[in-house]
Design an enzyme around this catalytic site. Structure first.
Site, PDB file in Angstrom:
ATOM      1  N   HIS B 200       0.864  -1.251  -0.100  1.00 29.60           N
ATOM      2  CA  HIS B 200      -0.102   0.046   0.063  1.00 29.60           C
ATOM      3  C   HIS B 200       0.918   1.320  -0.174  1.00 29.60           C
ATOM      4  O   HIS B 200       0.518   2.253  -0.642  1.00 29.60           O
ATOM      5  CB  HIS B 200      -0.783  -0.008   1.190  1.00 29.60           C
ATOM      6  CG  HIS B 200      -2.098  -0.626   0.892  1.00 29.60           C
ATOM      7  ND1 HIS B 200      -2.938  -1.478   2.038  1.00 29.60           N
ATOM      8  CD2 HIS B 200      -2.872  -0.822  -0.110  1.00 29.60           C
ATOM      9  CE1 HIS B 200      -4.055  -1.865   1.254  1.00 29.60           C
ATOM     10  NE2 HIS B 200      -3.949  -1.597  -0.048  1.00 29.60           N
ATOM     11  N   GLU B 445      20.006 -10.676 -26.711  1.00 28.95           N
ATOM     12  CA  GLU B 445      20.843 -10.136 -25.551  1.00 28.95           C
ATOM     13  C   GLU B 445      22.190 -10.415 -25.613  1.00 28.95           C
ATOM     14  O   GLU B 445      23.058  -9.700 -24.804  1.00 28.95           O
ATOM     15  CB  GLU B 445      20.047 -10.475 -24.289  1.00 28.95           C
ATOM     16  CG  GLU B 445      18.883  -9.956 -23.947  1.00 28.95           C
ATOM     17  CD  GLU B 445      18.302 -10.403 -22.532  1.00 28.95           C
ATOM     18  OE1 GLU B 445      18.106  -9.748 -21.673  1.00 28.95           O
ATOM     19  OE2 GLU B 445      18.011 -11.840 -22.697  1.00 28.95           O
ATOM     20  N   ASP B 469      21.529  -5.750 -21.835  1.00 27.05           N
ATOM     21  CA  ASP B 469      22.414  -6.507 -21.758  1.00 27.05           C
ATOM     22  C   ASP B 469      23.479  -6.781 -22.983  1.00 27.05           C
ATOM     23  O   ASP B 469      24.450  -6.877 -23.066  1.00 27.05           O
ATOM     24  CB  ASP B 469      21.836  -7.892 -21.455  1.00 27.05           C
ATOM     25  CG  ASP B 469      21.572  -8.087 -20.010  1.00 27.05           C
ATOM     26  OD1 ASP B 469      22.431  -7.819 -19.290  1.00 27.05           O
ATOM     27  OD2 ASP B 469      20.514  -8.787 -19.541  1.00 27.05           O
TER      28      ASP B 469
END
Lengths: 93, 555
Positions: B200, B445, B469
């Site tokens: 919250h 990547e 990456d």
């Protein structure tokens, strides 16, 4: 006794907000109201019990009202379930 | 500390729960500033007296919560005020009251002991439900217990921590009430060591529009009072910036603020028309998100789909692996909200900077080059299959695509495909629905994947380039190291060439290619990426409007 079944459509399931609304609504009635989810059962007037049911999107709940004002209670709760737990929140139609 | 170590430590990453940037002095909120928990009362009085004390305290906290709800409603919103209304309801819930009576009268506990034990009981039940949302509610219960204990000592929770100067607040963790009570005129940003995106507190920070970074691990208290630069959008905090860094950052904040204003106006006129380049080529503008709660914002900013759903957030902050049901519900949430727009889920990208303690993996010398992502998934097939089954089941509800991270070899793709087919068979046998035509892709990547893109293209429907990456593996340079920032900045060219290779390969087989790393959001590179044939660009929601505009200016 009045009974209805309801399938949770909200992807968030029975979370704090809908459970709170349900408990608040149930408390307005004198009759006993039970909510069943599989093997688990809760008093609809108790918020923590409702949350502990672990009901999720797709879970079917059985709501039973027993007592003097059972008819009104079942009607009110069914309507509330539809509004609070029915449609996926945030999904545009 | 040698300079290299210090350089690495200066840039801290976490989970950005709300967007935005802020520069300011750090202020460490210590437990002295938070009301200290009361020690157990040494001589408990009679149970009746304890019950009386507890009842008075509960009433007091209920009143405080009603005031908080009011205050939240006016300063933040109706939805957020509901958090405190629910807290109030919990305090008068018969389940809790029964538990408190039992602890007091049957077990002879003090008022403090009773509230602690009572709350613990329900935290255990909610925590055991295997639902990250409900598990996050245990933080709310703990917050309530703390408030009641303060009330028992006659301390009001209606006053927030005192912020001595406009600051980036640093805390171990913050409760919802502590968050809402912070003086917003002095609060530039929030950084917490722990915390999750579905707490919250995170929801409040988002709604309050405060840049916030959670789950950063810890910060050296030596930095208390020092200037730092918080970029919640990029999910980083830069400690002890140099004057130049600070100046550049402030300029950027100002520029972004101006751009945001312009874009709001622009978005209103643009609606959701497809982004076409000057020559009429369509480029899909997608969003990168971490969970369902971000879809709304992404859609509002014009996302035509989700190009990267980072699935690992569901695995963070848990004590054990999430179940298929948990994953399914989280994916279903996103898919349903996206309607007929495409959602690309990246399968578990754990390891390297996202360690999951319960996997029990050995420590590695060099985690970036170690057991991570698809390597873990193929070594621990049961984990992978749980996720694939959840993805398949969610695919019945909308338009889903799955993609595999960190691929270097066609063998990995083949093995993953086989597992996917196995899951499909199982689901078919169980009578569960899924999309038989589920789009299947991989991330580019690694230089290896880009160099053998032709082979890989034969196996998949699409590529998505993770430029962060790809850049780091191509240049052998850690992006997180500020000393290498310039090196990375100046050497995009080899990475762009690899993207070009991949684009040509996948187009030859009729597939498509997207880019979902930071390069996608770099407007200086948009023209280049479009020219290389990139079909889709996926960026964090705040960057969507500027990217959409930039694409329409491209040739």
């Amino acid at each position: 006794m009045k009974e209805f079944h309801f399938t949770v459509g909200d992807p968030n399931g029975m979370h704090a907000r809908p459970a709170g609304a349900l408990a608040a609504c149930a408390k307005r009635f004198a009759c006993a109201i039970r909510v069943r989810h599989g093997e688990k059962e809760a008093d609809a007037k108790r918020l923590l019990s409702l949350m502990s049911l672990g009901a999720r999107c797709g879970s079917t709940l059985t709501v039973q009202a027993l007592g003097e004002d059972e008819e009104e209670a079942a009607r009110a709760l069914e309507e509330l379930c539809r509004v609070q737990l029915g449609a996926p929140k945030g999904k545009e139609t | 500390m040698d300079t290299r170590k210090r350089a690495e430590r200066r840039l801290v990453s976490g989970i950005g729960v709300s967007g935005g940037c802020a520069a300011g002095r750090l202020f460490f909120l210590r437990s002295e500033e938070k009301a200290e928990d009361a020690p157990e009362k040494s001589a408990p009085t009679s149970s009746e007296e304890e019950w009386e004390r507890l009842s008075v305290a509960l009433e007091k906290v209920k009143t405080e919560l009603a005031v908080l709800a009011e205050r939240t409603q006016t300063s933040v919103g109706e939805e957020e005020a509901g958090i405190f209304r629910i807290h109030g309801m919990l305090l008068e819930d018969d389940d809790l009251l029964d538990a408190l009576r039992e602890e007091l009268f049957r077990k002879g506990k003090s008022a403090e002991g009773a509230i602690e034990a009572g709350v613990d009981r329900f935290s255990a039940i909610l925590g055991a439900l295997d639902d990250p949302y409900l598990a996050a509610r245990t933080a709310d219960l703990a917050d309530l217990a703390a408030q009641v204990k303060r009330a028992l000592r006659g301390i009001s929770s209606a006053e927030g921590a005192v912020l001595p100067y406009p600051c980036l607040l640093v805390a171990e963790d913050l409760s919802p009430s502590e968050t809402i009570l912070l003086d917003r005129s002095s609060l530039l940003g929030l950084i917490t060591f722990r915390g999750t995106p579905s707490s919250h507190t995170a929801i409040l920070a988002r709604a309050m529009g405060i840049p916030a970074l959670v789950n950063v691990g810890s910060l050296d208290p030596l930095y208390d009072g020092e200037t730092a630069l918080l970029d919640a959008t990029a999910e980083t905090l830069l400690l002890a910036p140099t004057e130049e860094e600070e100046l550049a950052f402030l300029e950027r904040v100002e520029r972004e603020r101006r751009i945001a204003r312009e874009h709001e106006a622009y978005l209103r006129t643009l609606g959701e028309r497809p982004a076409l380049t000057q020559s009429g080529r369509r480029v899909l503008i997608y969003a990168n998100i971490g969970d369902g709660s971000e879809t709304e914002n992404a859609l509002a900013k014009g996302a035509e789909g989700i190009g990267l759903l980072r699935s690992e957030f569901l695995y963070l902050g848990l004590r054990e692996l999430p179940s298929e049901e948990t994953l399914f519900h989280a994916y279903a949430d996103v898919v349903l909200r996206m309607g007929d727009r495409r959602t690309v889920i990246r399968t578990l990208d754990a390891g390297a900077d996202k360690q999951l303690p319960y996997l029990g993996l050995a420590e590695e010398e060099n985690p970036a080059l170690g057991m991570r992502a698809i390597r873990i998934c193929l070594a621990r097939r049961e984990i992978f299959k749980t996720q694939l089954r959840a993805i398949l089941r969610a695919s019945a509800l909308g338009r889903l695509a799955v993609m595999l991270p960190m691929i270097v070899s066609p063998k990995e793709v083949e093995a993953s495909r086989a597992l996917l087919s196995e899951c499909m068979e199982e689901l078919r046998a169980e009578g569960k629905a899924f999309d038989r035509e589920l789009e299947f892709g991989i991330m580019i990547e690694t230089p290896a994947a880009a160099l053998r893109a032709r082979e890989l293209a034969e196996q998949v429907d699409f590529f998505s380039v993770g430029t962060n990456d790809l850049l780091q593996y191509t240049l052998a340079a850690d992006r997180q190291n500020p000393l290498l920032a310039q090196l990375c900045e100046e050497n995009a060219e080899p990475v762009l060439r690899l993207i070009g290779e991949a684009a040509d390969a996948i187009h030859a087989t009729g597939g498509w290619i997207g880019v979902c790393g930071e390069m996608a959001a770099d407007l200086r590179l948009t023209q280049r990426l479009v020219s290389l044939g990139v079909d889709e660009l996926s960026v964090a929601p705040p960057y969507l409007p500027s990217l959409r505009r930039r694409v329409t200016e491209c040739e």
